[in-house]
Motif scaffolding. Structure first.
Motif, PDB file in Angstrom:
ATOM      1  N   THR A 166      18.791  58.781   9.294  1.00 26.23           N
ATOM      2  CA  THR A 166      18.547  57.340   9.370  1.00 26.23           C
ATOM      3  C   THR A 166      19.850  56.549   9.389  1.00 26.23           C
ATOM      4  N   SER A 167      20.972  57.266   9.279  1.00 30.88           N
ATOM      5  CA  SER A 167      22.274  56.592   9.322  1.00 30.88           C
ATOM      6  C   SER A 167      23.269  57.618   9.861  1.00 30.88           C
ATOM      7  N   SER A 179      21.231  50.410  -0.385  1.00 31.87           N
ATOM      8  CA  SER A 179      21.392  49.726   0.906  1.00 31.87           C
ATOM      9  C   SER A 179      20.127  48.948   1.252  1.00 31.87           C
ATOM     10  N   GLU A 207      18.376  53.065   0.635  1.00 37.95           N
ATOM     11  CA  GLU A 207      18.995  54.372   0.424  1.00 37.95           C
ATOM     12  C   GLU A 207      20.184  54.274  -0.529  1.00 37.95           C
ATOM     13  N   PRO A 211      16.754  60.646   5.309  1.00 38.77           N
ATOM     14  CA  PRO A 211      17.832  59.763   4.890  1.00 38.77           C
ATOM     15  C   PRO A 211      18.981  60.544   4.258  1.00 38.77           C
ATOM     16  N   ARG A 270      17.492  52.922  10.951  1.00 45.17           N
ATOM     17  CA  ARG A 270      18.751  53.089  11.685  1.00 45.17           C
ATOM     18  C   ARG A 270      19.365  51.726  12.002  1.00 45.17           C
ATOM     19  N   ASN A 324      20.811  50.305   8.699  1.00 45.66           N
ATOM     20  CA  ASN A 324      21.985  51.057   8.233  1.00 45.66           C
ATOM     21  C   ASN A 324      23.184  50.884   9.153  1.00 45.66           C
ATOM     22  N   GLU A 325      22.914  50.796  10.452  1.00 48.11           N
ATOM     23  CA  GLU A 325      24.028  50.756  11.395  1.00 48.11           C
ATOM     24  C   GLU A 325      24.779  49.434  11.341  1.00 48.11           C
TER      25      GLU A 325
END
Lengths: 367, 395, 403
Positions: free
Chosen positions: C36-37, C206, C210, C351, C376, C379-380
């Motif tokens: 996911t990241s 986050s 996460e 994750p 994603r 996180n991105e």
């Protein structure tokens, strides 16, 4: 031509803002969204009893779009979780279109704070189209039998009544369904903005004859209009969400020091915040347009709503991403309010049609 | 809150529409449509036609010969003018200096200059920017030194639109060196025939001559040509500006352009989705800009939003010129002298719009540079935001 | 000039493909595919590292003498591309890609002999400690003190944005050993055993819920001077060397190609009106524009890796363009997800850390790609903030534009 608010509207705005400020701070919001049910009973009760804003769902009077806009902007700025949009705007718009005693009873229930609605319209294969594909209601005796699957029904886990779109022999129709009826199953989950939704399955659900809302087979134009009403209101919420993100960003960059000075003293960041501001201003204008055109003929109404959705969607993305960016690492934490606002903005961007969807709709209605 | 236009205004729209159809010089509209370069005389005749109806001094008070319109009515008028394809009013005299003279001029100045403007007997130019003072306009260095009943002007102005046509120029000049640089600036009007005034053309990248540099070498100007008080020029130049900030919106012209682009796009590209999408986005932006302009006109928008709107309007104007060039495709490369009718014979296989619109594409790059560049506007907006403008609320 | 792989490189590619086919279990493949990241699931990533270790492929860029693969840049690129295509989880970068090169470049013989083998085997799992609450973009303003006390440095202070510090047993830190005229002077590069008394790690959650990031608090932590890399007070040199590595060390394009393919495949399963999203004109155009951007960017990466250096700032150019493209690709993922992108379903992904926000368990609704897309996307957003924000990178680039 007039863009001013009435005295009453200003008063209402001030009292809503005042209440939210003292009762609905960020920590309250965060605690609610982290709870098991995500349900904020205190706020909903206050909306009914103290603020009286659930009365905007009264279908005995016409939809008061400007007042809804004023309230939604405040609700956005406070980042509420409760299903005001789903119940008082979207749900009540369906009831208003249907009319009749059953609808009035539900409307009265909303105003009293007892009824909460969720509109189950989308299916896994319909994307943003209003027409159901697989959910079907067939006549059985005096009533109906309902089968199908609805996806991401926002507010469904909190709803006392679901409004479900289904294919019938004559077209698309709307039904009121109790979430605890036999044959209804909810697969509930949080949404990324800390609210709640569910995929709802209907298996041989038996409905009485009066479950039908409005005229059989005539729901598509109703849903189109309800969608536009919802876009206008959600757009106002988005403006509140974005104004708060910008205000937080201006404040943060004014306090955060690097290289011996507040980072807001760097022109490249100043101009970024100006770009955010201008997008918010354009979004505000677009929301006015959509709101003030809700009573226009359908093509003009649809055009204005699509203009608003595109403008809001792009603004939400730009303002949200840059609010996070200018908060630096802090913006990437669950502790920062801005990240929660950004997630709401991201959800708004994808609800009731993406930017691409509404550019196409604009082309088709603008001719 | 509503978007309704009242009955009087609706009637006015009809009246204006009929006026442009019946009483406005048809040949000028046709000439503009054909992309032939317009002459000074064309503009004079066009403005005289407006004045014949009393519609030239759009922002002027009625006692000085203006129509006395509300902002909304003025907006509707401009919409109709642009819809008809009529020439926009050259702003220097009518839009810029006229209202300043009405507000701050002496009765003698008003009697001397205003009738000539309304009757289009005199054309004006604006002398603000200097070679070393662009974005930082307040740093301007052209001096005006008192000498008896006169001022002696020494210095240089640049980017002066229409100076080669002008009879008069209004200038910001430095009459004093002060701690705050804005405080030593005065506004003075100069007869272009005065000895020592020299106009040099600047040819822009589209090949046209609209801009100039104007040099002033010991130019003697009577002190009676000074506007208002010495040292207040900066104030005069800015105080009336907010009403004019939306005059660049040109919503009507943009709408006409988009309609033409849709038709021509269909013809030349068929159902090209990329073009259609881009065009639709411009249409969406235009709807939003229009509401934003109306908000400014009715007093709903914050000051910061007004500066921001200049950016949005000019960027949209440039996007529209870019759409034209996209549509032109390879035909964009033809550069043709359009000073006379029949110019299209020089490149017979190239559609006329490709020639005129490519020239516009080049010329209109200036929109985000003049009148306070986009970057300068952003800095102005930032000052509002830093003072807490972000969460400002409508009343 | 040509853009083709040589025969040797093609043979290498074949070897890599076979290795992946033989060694990548479904579970490991899933850990790589449903990240996911940029961070893979810790346990699975380590498990994969052990498999790579047996083959000597953990550290593509290290020289063979230190246990690395000793590959050319082209081979590293091919490996990255094949790794992404096969869906293998990446190895955590903090040790192998960052601390390792610092030790190889600036460490002493004992440090090389002691730390490098343990880094390769995964026995030591590393975290990084540069930023502090008051020293982010302005890294040189860092204040964490390390006071000289005989054979040790005694550290007191705070670090922040420490990826995987909660699972790391070693960390490399920048600490202030002297107050000198220039902020960059007086900084020391220090290796710290995370089990040393006085070290406390606190989680940072986050927006995707996460726990990957942390804060680390140091209270009178005694660190042997033997753990100083390079000279005391000369840590900025090591850090700069490493920052360059962090910015330009790995290619972005290999993963992005695979992500775009995944997005296109997902769009083939999404109905729009009577057709599929993959055929929708607006979507087709967006995807094409993304592929065009990527093609130009990948060529830039090829040019950069073929050397000589394109410009003084090519690492910064790559970081800015690479992360912004990465972010754009997650936007496309969210677009494909449609309304299912509103659902919060981390249980559908893999994750890179514990998830602490409420979510359903086990099953999930909608397509798996749609469940992962918003995570994603969220996180991105960090991509343009970490490792020197993109604003800072642009400042670096701007300095090279002046003649």
């Amino acid at each position: 031509m007039d863009f001013s608010l009435s005295g009453e509207q200003q008063q209402l705005r001030d009292s809503v803002r005042g209440w939210l400020k003292s009762h609905h701070g960020f920590e309250h919001r965060r605690a609610i969204s982290r709870s098991e049910s995500g349900w904020d009973a205190a706020t909903w009760t206050a909306f009914a009893d103290d603020l009286g804003i659930l009365s905007l769902a009264d279908i005995a009077v016409p939809h008061d779009a400007v007042t809804v806009m004023v309230v939604m902007e405040e609700l956005g700025e406070a980042l509420i979780t409760v299903p005001f949009l789903e119940t008082v705007v979207t749900g009540a718009a369906v009831l208003r279109a249907a009319g009749g005693e059953a609808a009035q009873a539900l409307s009265d229930g909303i105003i009293a704070g007892d009824v909460r609605l969720a509109l189950a319209w989308a299916e896994p294969d319909t994307r943003y189209g209003w027409q159901p594909r697989t959910t079907r209601a067939v006549r059985e005796g005096n009533g109906w039998r309902l089968d199908g699957l609805k996806s991401v029904v926002v507010g469904a886990p909190w709803a006392t009544h679901l409004i479900v779109s289904a294919l019938t022999d004559t077209g698309t129709s709307l039904f009121v369904v109790a979430p605890d009826a036999i044959g209804v199953s909810l697969m509930s989950y949080p949404t990324i903005d800390g609210r709640r939704a569910a995929d709802v399955r209907f298996e041989g659900v038996v409905l009485s004859g009066d479950a039908l809302l409005g005229e059989e087979g005539a729901a598509l134009p109703v849903l189109e209009r309800v969608g536009d009403i919802s876009i206008a209101a959600m757009g106002a919420e988005a403006v509140g969400v974005m104004r708060r993100m910008l205000a937080d960003t201006i404040e943060y960059t004014g306090q955060r020091k690097q290289f011996g000075q507040p980072i807001a003293s760097f022109q490249v960041l100043q101009h970024r915040m100006v770009d955010m501001f201008m997008q918010i201003e354009m979004a505000t204008s677009a929301v006015y347009l959509a709101t003030l055109r809700l009573e226009a003929e359908p093509a003009e109404r649809a055009r204005a709503a699509s203009v608003a959705k595109v403008t809001i969607g792009e603004a939400c993305r730009f303002v949200g991403q840059n609010a996070v960016q200018l908060h630096g690492g802090m913006g990437m934490t669950d502790d920062a309010a801005v990240s929660h606002y950004f997630k709401r903005a991201t959800v708004i961007e994808g609800e009731f049609g993406t930017t691409d969807h509404h550019v196409e709709r604009f082309i088709s209605v603008a001719g | 809150m509503d978007l309704l236009i009242d009955a009087d205004d609706l009637a006015f729209v009809d009246e204006a529409r009929i006026f442009f159809e019946r009483d406005y010089p048809r040949d000028i509209i046709d000439k503009a449509r054909a992309g032939i370069v317009l002459t000074r005389d064309d503009h004079v005749r066009a403005q005289q036609a407006l004045q014949a109806r009393g519609w030239l001094g759009v922002g002027w008070p009625a006692e000085h010969g203006g129509p006395g319109w509300t902002p909304v009515r003025r907006y509707l008028f401009e919409q109709e003018l642009e819809r008809a394809g009529a020439l926009s009013i050259i702003p220097m005299a009518v839009i810029y200096i006229g209202p300043i003279v009405c507000a701050f001029g002496t009765p003698e100045q008003q009697a001397h200059w205003l009738p000539d403007i309304l009757e289009s007997r005199a054309m004006w130019a604006q002398g603000y920017s200097e070679p070393e003072s662009g974005s930082d306009l307040a740093s301007l260095a052209m001096t005006a030194t008192r000498d008896g009943d006169d001022f002696i002007l020494q210095g240089s102005k640049i980017w002066t639109s229409g100076a080669h046509w002008a009879d008069w120029i209004f200038c910001l000049v430095r009459t004093e060196k002060t701690a705050r640089k804005q405080d030593g600036i005065s506004m003075i009007c100069v007869d272009m025939r005065t000895p020592g005034v020299e106009v040099r053309p600047i040819i822009t990248m589209d090949g046209s001559h609209e801009l100039n540099q104007v040099r002033f070498d010991a130019v003697r100007v009577p002190a009676t040509n000074l506007i208002g008080e010495e040292g207040r020029g900066w104030y005069y130049a800015n105080v009336l500006l907010s009403a004019e900030r939306v005059s660049y919106a040109h919503v009507g012209r943009k709408r006409a352009d988009l309609a033409a682009l849709a038709v021509l796009g269909e013809e030349r590209l068929g159902a090209n989705n990329g073009f259609r999408q881009r065009l639709a986005r411009a249409g969406i932006m235009l709807d939003v800009v229009e509401i934003s302009v109306l908000r400014v006109l009715t007093g709903d928008a914050e000051p910061a939003a007004v500066s921001g709107l200049k950016i949005a309007c000019t960027q949209l104007a440039q996007e529209i010129t870019a759409l034209w060039v996209e549509l032109a495709g390879r035909d964009r490369s033809a550069l043709v002298d359009r000073s006379a009718a029949g110019w299209s014979a020089q490149a017979p296989a190239v559609p006329g719009f490709a020639v005129t619109r490519t020239a516009s594409y080049l010329f209109e790059r200036a929109q985000t540079i003049y009148g306070g560049s986009t970057e300068v506007q952003k800095t102005i907006v930032w000052r509002h935001l830093a003072r807490g403008g972000a969460l400002g609320r409508r009343a | 000039m040509n853009l083709d792989w040589s025969d040797d490189e093609l043979a290498f590619r074949q070897e890599v493909r076979e290795f992946f086919a033989e060694n990548l279990t479904d579970e490991l493949r899933s850990a790589g595919t449903w990240m996911t990241s940029v961070y893979a699931d810790h346990e699975r990533s380590l498990a994969w590292q052990r498999i790579l270790h047996k083959r000597g492929w953990v550290a593509p860029a290290w020289p063979v003498e230190h246990g690395g693969a000793g590959w050319s840049v082209a081979q590293r690129y091919i490996f990255a591309r094949e790794r992404a295509a096969a869906g293998a989880p990446p190895v955590s970068p903090m040790g192998i890609a960052m601390c390792g090169p610092a030790i190889i470049g600036h460490g002493n013989d004992w440090q090389k002999a002691h730390f490098l083998p343990r880094m390769l085997s995964g026995e030591h799992f590393w975290c990084q400690g540069y930023s502090e609450p008051g020293a982010g973009s302005d890294l040189a303003a860092l204040q964490m003190r390390a006071e000289d006390d005989g054979d040790a440095l005694v550290c007191t202070g705070q670090k922040i944005w420490n990826t995987h510090a909660d699972v790391a047993n070693w960390g490399f830190f920048l600490v202030r050993t002297s107050r000198l005229e220039r902020l960059q002077q007086g900084i020391t590069f220090l290796l710290v055993d995370m089990t040393t008394p006085g070290v406390t790690v606190r989680p940072i959650v986050s927006p995707a819920g996460e726990h990957i990031q942390n804060e680390i608090f140091f209270d009178q932590v005694r660190v042997p001077k033997a753990n100083v890399v390079g000279a005391i007070d000369n840590g900025w040199t090591v850090a700069k060397y490493l920052l360059e590595f962090e910015r330009g060390g790995s290619a972005y394009a290999p993963d992005l190609q695979v992500r775009l393919d995944q997005i296109e495949a997902a769009a083939r399963t999404v109905a729009v009106g009577d057709g599929m999203l993959a055929d929708d004109a607006a979507f087709v155009r967006r995807l094409a524009l993304a592929r065009i951007r990527l093609a130009a960017f990948e060529t830039y990466e090829f040019r950069a890796m073929a050397g000589p250096a394109l410009s003084g700032a090519s690492a910064s150019v790559m970081k800015v363009l690479g992360t912004e493209l990465q972010q754009h690709v997650t936007e496309l993922g969210l677009l494909v997800a449609g309304r299912y992108g509103m659902a919060y379903q981390p249980q559908a992904g893999m994750p890179g850390g514990q998830v602490s926000l409420p979510h359903a368990h086990g099953t999930f609704v909608g397509p798996r790609q749609a469940a992962v897309a918003p995570l994603r996307y969220l996180n991105e957003r960090a991509g343009s903030i970490y490792a020197g924000s993109n604003e800072i990178q642009r400042n670096i680039i701007a300095k090279t534009l002046r003649l």
